[in-house]
Scaffold this motif. Structure first.
Motif, mmCIF file in Angstrom:
data_model
loop_
_atom_site.group_PDB
_atom_site.id
_atom_site.type_symbol
_atom_site.label_atom_id
_atom_site.label_comp_id
_atom_site.label_asym_id
_atom_site.label_seq_id
_atom_site.Cartn_x
_atom_site.Cartn_y
_atom_site.Cartn_z
ATOM 1 N N GLY A 162 -35.226 39.320 6.657
ATOM 2 C CA GLY A 162 -34.545 40.243 7.086
ATOM 3 C C GLY A 162 -34.371 41.607 6.571
ATOM 4 O O GLY A 162 -33.875 42.378 6.925
ATOM 5 N N GLY A 170 -35.583 33.702 6.382
ATOM 6 C CA GLY A 170 -35.470 34.917 5.748
ATOM 7 C C GLY A 170 -34.160 35.803 6.555
ATOM 8 O O GLY A 170 -34.234 36.914 6.143
ATOM 9 N N GLY A 171 -33.662 35.201 7.530
ATOM 10 C CA GLY A 171 -32.427 35.922 8.158
ATOM 11 C C GLY A 171 -32.683 36.542 9.532
ATOM 12 O O GLY A 171 -31.788 37.014 10.057
ATOM 13 N N THR A 181 -33.114 35.782 16.240
ATOM 14 C CA THR A 181 -33.762 35.798 17.583
ATOM 15 C C THR A 181 -35.090 36.564 17.580
ATOM 16 O O THR A 181 -35.436 37.301 16.900
ATOM 17 N N GLU A 216 -35.651 39.045 19.665
ATOM 18 C CA GLU A 216 -35.282 40.555 20.092
ATOM 19 C C GLU A 216 -35.272 41.118 18.483
ATOM 20 O O GLU A 216 -35.602 42.090 18.359
ATOM 21 N N LEU A 264 -25.478 46.196 4.328
ATOM 22 C CA LEU A 264 -25.906 47.534 4.959
ATOM 23 C C LEU A 264 -25.555 47.341 6.551
ATOM 24 O O LEU A 264 -26.385 46.357 7.037
ATOM 25 N N LEU A 291 -26.386 48.795 9.655
ATOM 26 C CA LEU A 291 -27.465 49.922 10.044
ATOM 27 C C LEU A 291 -27.425 51.162 11.048
ATOM 28 O O LEU A 291 -27.600 52.125 10.775
ATOM 29 N N LYS A 292 -26.525 50.621 12.109
ATOM 30 C CA LYS A 292 -26.068 51.613 12.948
ATOM 31 C C LYS A 292 -24.293 51.581 13.205
ATOM 32 O O LYS A 292 -23.765 50.446 12.938
ATOM 33 N N VAL A 296 -26.242 43.569 7.044
ATOM 34 C CA VAL A 296 -27.260 42.754 6.526
ATOM 35 C C VAL A 296 -26.886 42.663 5.180
ATOM 36 O O VAL A 296 -26.652 43.716 4.307
ATOM 37 N N GLY A 354 -30.628 39.078 3.040
ATOM 38 C CA GLY A 354 -31.666 39.375 4.152
ATOM 39 C C GLY A 354 -30.673 38.899 5.540
ATOM 40 O O GLY A 354 -31.188 38.897 6.680
ATOM 41 N N HIS A 355 -29.527 38.252 5.338
ATOM 42 C CA HIS A 355 -29.029 37.570 6.620
ATOM 43 C C HIS A 355 -27.938 38.424 6.908
ATOM 44 O O HIS A 355 -27.501 39.296 6.275
ATOM 45 N N LYS A 356 -27.257 38.099 8.179
ATOM 46 C CA LYS A 356 -26.284 38.989 8.573
ATOM 47 C C LYS A 356 -24.794 38.478 8.692
ATOM 48 O O LYS A 356 -24.499 37.186 8.608
ATOM 49 N N LYS A 372 -27.460 44.737 16.471
ATOM 50 C CA LYS A 372 -27.949 45.260 15.291
ATOM 51 C C LYS A 372 -29.207 46.293 15.467
ATOM 52 O O LYS A 372 -29.718 46.428 16.506
ATOM 53 N N TYR A 373 -29.324 47.373 14.749
ATOM 54 C CA TYR A 373 -30.186 48.324 14.759
ATOM 55 C C TYR A 373 -29.780 49.310 15.916
ATOM 56 O O TYR A 373 -30.620 49.862 16.565
ATOM 57 N N GLN A 394 -29.007 47.964 18.855
ATOM 58 C CA GLN A 394 -29.704 47.497 20.005
ATOM 59 C C GLN A 394 -29.170 45.942 20.261
ATOM 60 O O GLN A 394 -28.728 45.376 19.196
ATOM 61 N N ILE A 426 -29.380 42.207 19.924
ATOM 62 C CA ILE A 426 -30.563 41.184 19.428
ATOM 63 C C ILE A 426 -30.296 39.734 19.844
ATOM 64 O O ILE A 426 -31.046 38.817 19.510
ATOM 65 N N GLY A 427 -29.317 39.415 20.651
ATOM 66 C CA GLY A 427 -29.012 38.404 21.598
ATOM 67 C C GLY A 427 -27.803 38.296 22.049
ATOM 68 O O GLY A 427 -26.835 39.322 21.916
#
Lengths: 386, 99
Positions: A158, A239-240, A243, A245, B10, B12-13, B20, B47-49, B63-64, B66, B68-69
């Protein structure tokens, strides 16, 4: 004036950052002899592999071109090809292709020489002569614009898309600004981020990128599988990363922010400087081999879970995405990008450290993977064995 | 709200649905951003969301900045966002209709 480093100028004009003598089997049946030559002449590097016979068509061509490109990498001063004698990947034809790329090459065959023991003895003799010749090469001043940097991430977590990959992107931008070349690869791990790269490319380059992405998804459709069953890998998910993407969006940062100049096939040498995408799988060692066969003299490899991979002929600078990993696998790591999250260093500062490492490795500084003696090598197969 | 006030998470956008975790986020312990407070409903490993806003089932998750799914279940702020409630949209050869 762009920066310089001390490198080995080769006959074809390219520049090496190492001066290896490589012993390469044209076929897996020669692996044992190659291994024994390497034990007797520790100054050479050896690779072994399970390919070179009962291969046809594009799969065979890719295997042969990858071996030739790898052997002709400017980090290699000379090559000894060891063949069996009856293989698809005929050792003399392979040696000719290596020579056609401007490389010094010798070839021996097991069936032609006789017994295993005699072939090993003959190989040791030739390898020692090539080592003597290589010792005559000296480093001279070269421009950083001669460098081709391979970028890679493996065992992502992550933090990969927050710390190490954007920091590597900063270093990649600096190398491109200096006139160098940066390879972004592992195309399955660009699925979902391709539109961001295409927006920085000419129409024909963008079209080629979309074609590579479609090949990946077409393979998944043909197999009727969700790529997520294998990628992200279990360790990525732990690690988080959720997907494909998400993994891709984090991975694409490695290439930095410059214009995408070219898209090349697996192990193909870029013709443009600047940022280039190469069609490799996400499988770490096949990717590494493809980029080095395409001419990369140095690779920067980011990892969150702790991937030890190293090339036999190219320094691989290992960047930890988090400080826990950097501490836990200290001997495998060169740079700690986890300090970005710790707040002690900015992304640009870590990126500058990576750039400094690239220049230091170009000048001869050994990376952790080199000190540990890694010599991972695997060729991407695109067809079955027959 | 990019970084939470205590530096634990954090986003990110600005338009991201998730932040995160930069260290483990304990359930029930609020994560304070400059403009919002999110209470994790489960442990969010490093590191997870963490969901910072609601996402309807079937909607894209960002996320970012964009996609992610897609949410495979409704997601409420504070939830752990991972493979149990988000699926990929791309590379889904398994969704090809059987012939």
């Amino acid at each position: 004036m762009t920066g310089t480093f001390q490198g080995y100028r080769r006959a074809d004009g390219r520049v090496g950052v190492r001066n290896h003598v490589l012993v390469l089997p044209s076929v897996m049946c020669a692996n044992h002899v190659v291994d024994r030559i390497g034990r007797s002449v520790p100054e050479v590097v050896t690779v072994t592999h399970p390919t070179g016979c009962a291969q046809v068509g594009a799969d065979f061509e890719q295997t042969k071109h990858t071996m030739a490109g790898f052997a002709a990498n400017p980090n290699v001063a000379a090559v000894l090809v060891v063949g069996l004698g009856c293989e698809t990947n005929e050792s003399k034809a392979l040696a000719q292709e290596i020579a056609a790329r401007g490389q010094r090459v010798e070839v021996i065959g097991i069936q032609e020489t006789g017994n295993t023991t005699e072939t090993i003895a003959r190989g040791v003799e030739v390898a020692r002569e090539l080592v003597r010749e290589a010792a005559a090469h000296v480093r001279t001043t070269c421009s950083l614009s001669e460098l081709v940097l391979g970028t890679e991430c493996g065992g992502s977590d992550g933090f990969s898309g927050i710390t190490a990959n954007p920091a590597l992107g900063h270093a990649a931008d600096r190398l491109v600004d200096a006139g160098g070349t940066v390879i972004l690869a592992e195309v399955p791990e660009l699925v979902g981020a391709e539109h961001l790269l295409a927006a920085r490319a000419s129409a024909p380059v963008a079209a080629k990128l979309y074609e590579l992405i479609e090949r990946v998804e077409a393979r998944a459709r043909a197999m009727r599988v969700d790529i997520r069953t294998g990628n992200p890998a279990p360790g990525n998910i732990a690690g988080g990363i959720t997907t494909l993407e998400e993994k891709s969006l984090g991975a694409a940062y490695k290439g930095g922010s410059t214009q995408l100049r070219e898209v090349v096939e697996y192990a193909e040498r870029p013709t443009q400087r600047g940022l280039v995408v190469m069609d490799t799988p996400g499988q770490d060692i096949e990717q590494l081999t493809g980029m080095v066969a395409g001419g990369a003299q140095i690779v920067v490899f980011t990892t969150g879970r702790g991937t030890p991979t190293g090339s036999p002929i190219a320094p691989v600078v290992k960047v930890a995405t988090n400080s826990d990993l950097f501490a836990r696998m200290r001997e495998n790591m060169d740079v700690d990008a986890g300090t970005i999250v710790g707040g002690t260093r900015t992304l640009e500062e870590v990126g500058d450290e990576i750039f400094d490492w690239i220049v230091a490795a170009a000048n001869g500084r050994e990376t952790a993977a080199e000190v540990l003696g890694f010599h991972d090598f695997a060729i991407n197969r695109i067809g079955p064995s027959f | 709200m990019p970084l939470s006030l205590d530096g634990a998470a954090l986003r990110l956008k600005d338009d991201d649905d998730v932040a995160v975790a930069l260290r483990p986020l304990e359930p029930g312990v609020p994560v304070r951003f400059a403009d919002a407070e999110i209470v994790p409903s489960a442990l969010i490993p490093t590191g997870h969301k963490l969901a910072v806003r609601s996402v309807a089932a079937g909607a894209l998750v960002h996320k970012y900045g964009q996609a992610i799914g897609r949410a495979s279940a409704p997601i409420a702020p504070g939830e752990h966002v991972h493979v149990h409630n988000v699926e990929g949209v791309r590379g889904r050869g398994d969704l090809v209709a059987p012939q």
